[in-house]
Design a protein around this motif. Structure first.
Motif, PDB file in Angstrom:
ATOM      1  N   SER A  43     202.688 -19.513  22.855  1.00 20.01           N
ATOM      2  CA  SER A  43     201.962 -18.515  22.070  1.00 20.01           C
ATOM      3  C   SER A  43     202.930 -17.714  21.218  1.00 20.01           C
ATOM      4  O   SER A  43     204.074 -17.482  21.616  1.00 20.01           O
ATOM      5  CB  SER A  43     201.199 -17.568  23.009  1.00 20.01           C
ATOM      6  OG  SER A  43     200.497 -16.601  22.261  1.00 20.01           O
ATOM      7  N   ASP A  71     202.115 -14.683  20.533  1.00 18.64           N
ATOM      8  CA  ASP A  71     201.724 -13.314  20.883  1.00 18.64           C
ATOM      9  C   ASP A  71     202.249 -12.932  22.257  1.00 18.64           C
ATOM     10  O   ASP A  71     202.787 -13.750  22.994  1.00 18.64           O
ATOM     11  CB  ASP A  71     200.191 -13.205  20.877  1.00 18.64           C
ATOM     12  CG  ASP A  71     199.594 -13.495  19.512  1.00 18.64           C
ATOM     13  OD1 ASP A  71     200.213 -13.111  18.502  1.00 18.64           O
ATOM     14  OD2 ASP A  71     198.520 -14.122  19.457  1.00 18.64           O
ATOM     15  N   THR A  72     202.040 -11.657  22.623  1.00 13.67           N
ATOM     16  CA  THR A  72     202.373 -11.166  23.953  1.00 13.67           C
ATOM     17  C   THR A  72     201.362 -11.729  24.939  1.00 13.67           C
ATOM     18  O   THR A  72     200.166 -11.705  24.686  1.00 13.67           O
ATOM     19  CB  THR A  72     202.321  -9.618  23.970  1.00 13.67           C
ATOM     20  OG1 THR A  72     203.252  -9.135  23.010  1.00 13.67           O
ATOM     21  CG2 THR A  72     202.644  -9.072  25.342  1.00 13.67           C
ATOM     22  N   ASP A 122     199.984 -11.871  29.045  1.00 12.20           N
ATOM     23  CA  ASP A 122     199.945 -11.231  30.363  1.00 12.20           C
ATOM     24  C   ASP A 122     199.002 -12.006  31.271  1.00 12.20           C
ATOM     25  O   ASP A 122     198.088 -12.687  30.807  1.00 12.20           O
ATOM     26  CB  ASP A 122     199.414  -9.793  30.268  1.00 12.20           C
ATOM     27  CG  ASP A 122     200.282  -8.887  29.407  1.00 12.20           C
ATOM     28  OD1 ASP A 122     201.497  -9.118  29.314  1.00 12.20           O
ATOM     29  OD2 ASP A 122     199.726  -7.947  28.819  1.00 12.20           O
ATOM     30  N   THR A 165     196.386 -11.086  34.408  1.00 10.18           N
ATOM     31  CA  THR A 165     195.725 -10.003  35.129  1.00 10.18           C
ATOM     32  C   THR A 165     194.976 -10.569  36.332  1.00 10.18           C
ATOM     33  O   THR A 165     194.668 -11.751  36.385  1.00 10.18           O
ATOM     34  CB  THR A 165     194.724  -9.252  34.233  1.00 10.18           C
ATOM     35  OG1 THR A 165     193.760 -10.191  33.734  1.00 10.18           O
ATOM     36  CG2 THR A 165     195.424  -8.562  33.064  1.00 10.18           C
ATOM     37  N   THR A 196     197.281  -5.687  35.857  1.00 10.60           N
ATOM     38  CA  THR A 196     198.194  -6.714  35.348  1.00 10.60           C
ATOM     39  C   THR A 196     199.215  -7.049  36.422  1.00 10.60           C
ATOM     40  O   THR A 196     199.823  -6.150  36.996  1.00 10.60           O
ATOM     41  CB  THR A 196     198.899  -6.228  34.068  1.00 10.60           C
ATOM     42  OG1 THR A 196     197.898  -5.934  33.092  1.00 10.60           O
ATOM     43  CG2 THR A 196     199.854  -7.276  33.516  1.00 10.60           C
ATOM     44  N   SER A 249     203.580  -9.475  33.053  1.00 12.08           N
ATOM     45  CA  SER A 249     203.442  -9.156  31.627  1.00 12.08           C
ATOM     46  C   SER A 249     204.597  -9.771  30.841  1.00 12.08           C
ATOM     47  O   SER A 249     205.570 -10.261  31.418  1.00 12.08           O
ATOM     48  CB  SER A 249     203.411  -7.637  31.422  1.00 12.08           C
ATOM     49  OG  SER A 249     204.650  -7.067  31.815  1.00 12.08           O
ATOM     50  N   ALA A 302     196.032 -14.197  29.152  1.00  5.96           N
ATOM     51  CA  ALA A 302     195.513 -13.908  27.799  1.00  5.96           C
ATOM     52  C   ALA A 302     196.656 -13.416  26.922  1.00  5.96           C
ATOM     53  O   ALA A 302     197.632 -12.833  27.391  1.00  5.96           O
ATOM     54  CB  ALA A 302     194.412 -12.856  27.872  1.00  5.96           C
ATOM     55  N   SER A 303     196.480 -13.640  25.624  1.00  9.58           N
ATOM     56  CA  SER A 303     197.459 -13.174  24.636  1.00  9.58           C
ATOM     57  C   SER A 303     196.895 -11.986  23.877  1.00  9.58           C
ATOM     58  O   SER A 303     195.690 -11.867  23.694  1.00  9.58           O
ATOM     59  CB  SER A 303     197.828 -14.291  23.661  1.00  9.58           C
ATOM     60  OG  SER A 303     196.698 -14.690  22.916  1.00  9.58           O
ATOM     61  N   THR A 304     197.815 -11.114  23.465  1.00 14.40           N
ATOM     62  CA  THR A 304     197.461  -9.956  22.673  1.00 14.40           C
ATOM     63  C   THR A 304     198.346  -9.948  21.428  1.00 14.40           C
ATOM     64  O   THR A 304     199.565  -9.894  21.557  1.00 14.40           O
ATOM     65  CB  THR A 304     197.714  -8.643  23.464  1.00 14.40           C
ATOM     66  OG1 THR A 304     197.052  -8.744  24.709  1.00 14.40           O
ATOM     67  CG2 THR A 304     197.219  -7.438  22.702  1.00 14.40           C
TER      68      THR A 304
END
Length: 186
Positions: free
Chosen positions: A91, A93-94, A96, A98, A139, A142, A183-185
């Motif tokens: 990815s 993106d960031t 994490d 959870t 979380t 991360s 999931a990515s943020t």
């Protein structure tokens, strides 16, 4: 005779012109010492998480004093480390992971701490979520970079059930379902 000779000249001119056009076409169609083309490269985002294959539920028990003697404090803690998370990340993106209670409720007076131990360079261990009757998610790992844990050790999970001494008798035991989400943020 004159007309015949003119026809031969016209045919010769047409044949010469045709040969010149054909030869020019061949000259342009010949290979050169270099050639090129485009290559389209696509990297699809991959966010996969799974628990180790051990389908046995985690069983945590708050019970009688370890001494077995009346008047001593009840055993107010139980721990299980039989589970692990496996994950694969590609990815930009960031990312994490959870944990959330998706079924059931932790009884009053009890807390469940979820500790995930991310492998080196495969994410940051967070402050372990402490789940109870009101806090139902948190979380566990991360800032996961592009990586994969493999399916041997993964990220070991440790569950710790604590009682504040006020939890009532639970028979049969209470079942909660924990769901892990990656999931990515952006």
């Amino acid at each position: 005779g004159n007309q015949e000779e003119q026809m031969r000249k016209i045919n010769a001119i047409l044949l010469t012109a045709t040969l010149l056009v054909f030869t020019a076409g061949l000259a342009m169609a010949q290979d050169s010492s270099t050639d090129s083309h485009d290559v389209i490269i696509t990297v699809t985002e991959v966010l996969l998480v799974a628990l180790n294959e051990d389908a046995t539920p985690v069983a945590l028990t708050i019970g009688p004093p370890t001494s077995g003697l009346a008047g001593d404090a009840a055993d107010n803690q139980d721990t299980d480390a039989s589970k692990a998370l496996y994950y694969t990340v590609l990815s930009a993106d960031t990312v994490d992971i959870t944990v959330a209670i998706t079924s059931g409720v932790i009884p009053s007076g009890l807390t469940l701490t979820v500790d995930a131990d991310a492998p080196v360079d495969m994410g940051t261990d967070t402050t372990d979520p402490v789940l109870d009757g009101t806090t139902t998610s948190g979380t566990v790992i991360s800032a996961i970079p592009n990586c994969y844990t493999g399916r041997t050790t993964g990220a070991p999970l440790t569950y710790t059930l604590d009682s504040d001494g006020t939890a009532g008798h639970q028979d049969p035991g209470v079942t909660i379902t924990l769901t892990y989400t990656i999931a990515s943020t952006p």
